[in-house]
Design an enzyme around this catalytic site. Structure first.
Site, PDB file in Angstrom:
ATOM      1  N   GLY A  32       0.779  -1.227   0.000  1.00  0.00           N
ATOM      2  CA  GLY A  32       0.000   0.000   0.000  1.00  0.00           C
ATOM      3  C   GLY A  32       0.809   1.274   0.000  1.00  0.00           C
ATOM      4  O   GLY A  32       0.283   2.368   0.078  1.00  0.00           O
ATOM      5  N   HIS A  33       2.129   1.179  -0.111  1.00  0.00           N
ATOM      6  CA  HIS A  33       2.994   2.376  -0.076  1.00  0.00           C
ATOM      7  C   HIS A  33       3.848   2.424  -1.324  1.00  0.00           C
ATOM      8  O   HIS A  33       5.024   2.093  -1.274  1.00  0.00           O
ATOM      9  CB  HIS A  33       3.883   2.343   1.165  1.00  0.00           C
ATOM     10  CG  HIS A  33       4.532   3.644   1.472  1.00  0.00           C
ATOM     11  ND1 HIS A  33       5.764   4.015   1.012  1.00  0.00           N
ATOM     12  CD2 HIS A  33       4.110   4.689   2.210  1.00  0.00           C
ATOM     13  CE1 HIS A  33       6.091   5.207   1.459  1.00  0.00           C
ATOM     14  NE2 HIS A  33       5.097   5.628   2.202  1.00  0.00           N
ATOM     15  N   PHE A  34       3.416   2.739  -2.389  1.00  0.00           N
ATOM     16  CA  PHE A  34       2.145   3.196  -2.924  1.00  0.00           C
ATOM     17  C   PHE A  34       1.640   2.167  -3.925  1.00  0.00           C
ATOM     18  O   PHE A  34       2.467   1.581  -4.611  1.00  0.00           O
ATOM     19  CB  PHE A  34       2.324   4.551  -3.600  1.00  0.00           C
ATOM     20  CG  PHE A  34       2.743   5.631  -2.635  1.00  0.00           C
ATOM     21  CD1 PHE A  34       1.807   6.283  -1.864  1.00  0.00           C
ATOM     22  CD2 PHE A  34       4.075   5.986  -2.480  1.00  0.00           C
ATOM     23  CE1 PHE A  34       2.179   7.295  -0.975  1.00  0.00           C
ATOM     24  CE2 PHE A  34       4.460   6.986  -1.600  1.00  0.00           C
ATOM     25  CZ  PHE A  34       3.524   7.644  -0.846  1.00  0.00           C
TER      26      PHE A  34
ATOM     27  N   VAL B 285       7.292   2.147  -2.782  1.00  0.00           N
ATOM     28  CA  VAL B 285       8.433   2.936  -2.319  1.00  0.00           C
ATOM     29  C   VAL B 285       8.694   2.568  -0.867  1.00  0.00           C
ATOM     30  O   VAL B 285       7.762   2.477  -0.068  1.00  0.00           O
ATOM     31  CB  VAL B 285       8.139   4.455  -2.445  1.00  0.00           C
ATOM     32  CG1 VAL B 285       9.278   5.278  -1.880  1.00  0.00           C
ATOM     33  CG2 VAL B 285       7.860   4.835  -3.887  1.00  0.00           C
TER      34      VAL B 285
END
Length: 160
Positions: free
Chosen positions: A65-67, A72
């Site tokens: 979820g990042h991103f 990242v």
């Protein structure tokens, strides 16, 4: 005395111990997310020099979820890498630990992406008894600086 001879003499004078590269076990407080793959610590008359390595792995849960679509390595995990590295360096001195008190500054300058290997170089200098200032820099394998930070740590003796 030549410049090279002076550097050699200074290195011999300041480098007291170098523990070499060693794998780092996952600390109980960090499970299941270890932030270090290898650590090297050198103590000198000026303080402690810490070198650490960590790989950014596509399957790591800290990337979820990042991103979405462009993973990242989270900046907070770089700070966690520093925290674990400093604590591991202090724990090599029997009966010691390091407690992160404050991050005075942090600059995230370039992304760390899956497949990158990051190198951390940090210098710890005593500001007061039991209080350490740590200046850190992370680089990718291609030499690009990913982040820089300055943090304060307290040296503690853990409860048994």
């Amino acid at each position: 005395m030549s410049a090279e001879a002076a550097q050699t003499a200074e290195a011999a004078e300041t480098a007291q111990t170098d523990t070499g590269w060693a794998p780092v076990p996952v600390p109980a407080f960090a499970a299941p997310l270890p932030a270090l793959d290898a650590l090297r610590v050198r103590h000198s008359t000026y303080g402690i020099e810490i070198h650490a390595r960590t790989a950014v792995r596509a399957g790591d849960p800290n990337l979820a979820g990042h991103f979405p679509g462009f993973p990242v390595f989270p900046g907070v995990f770089l700070v966690e890498c520093l925290r674990q590295a400093v604590d591991a360096a202090f724990s090599r001195q029997e009966g010691r630990a390091a407690l992160l008190r404050v991050v005075r500054s942090a600059r995230f300058l370039a992304p760390a992406l899956p497949g990158d290997e990051l190198s951390l170089v940090a210098g710890a200098t005593a500001e007061a008894p039991g209080r350490w200032r740590v200046a850190a820099e992370w680089r990718r394998r291609d030499g690009v600086v990913v982040a820089r930070a300055v943090a304060m740590f307290d040296e503690v003796v853990p409860d048994e």
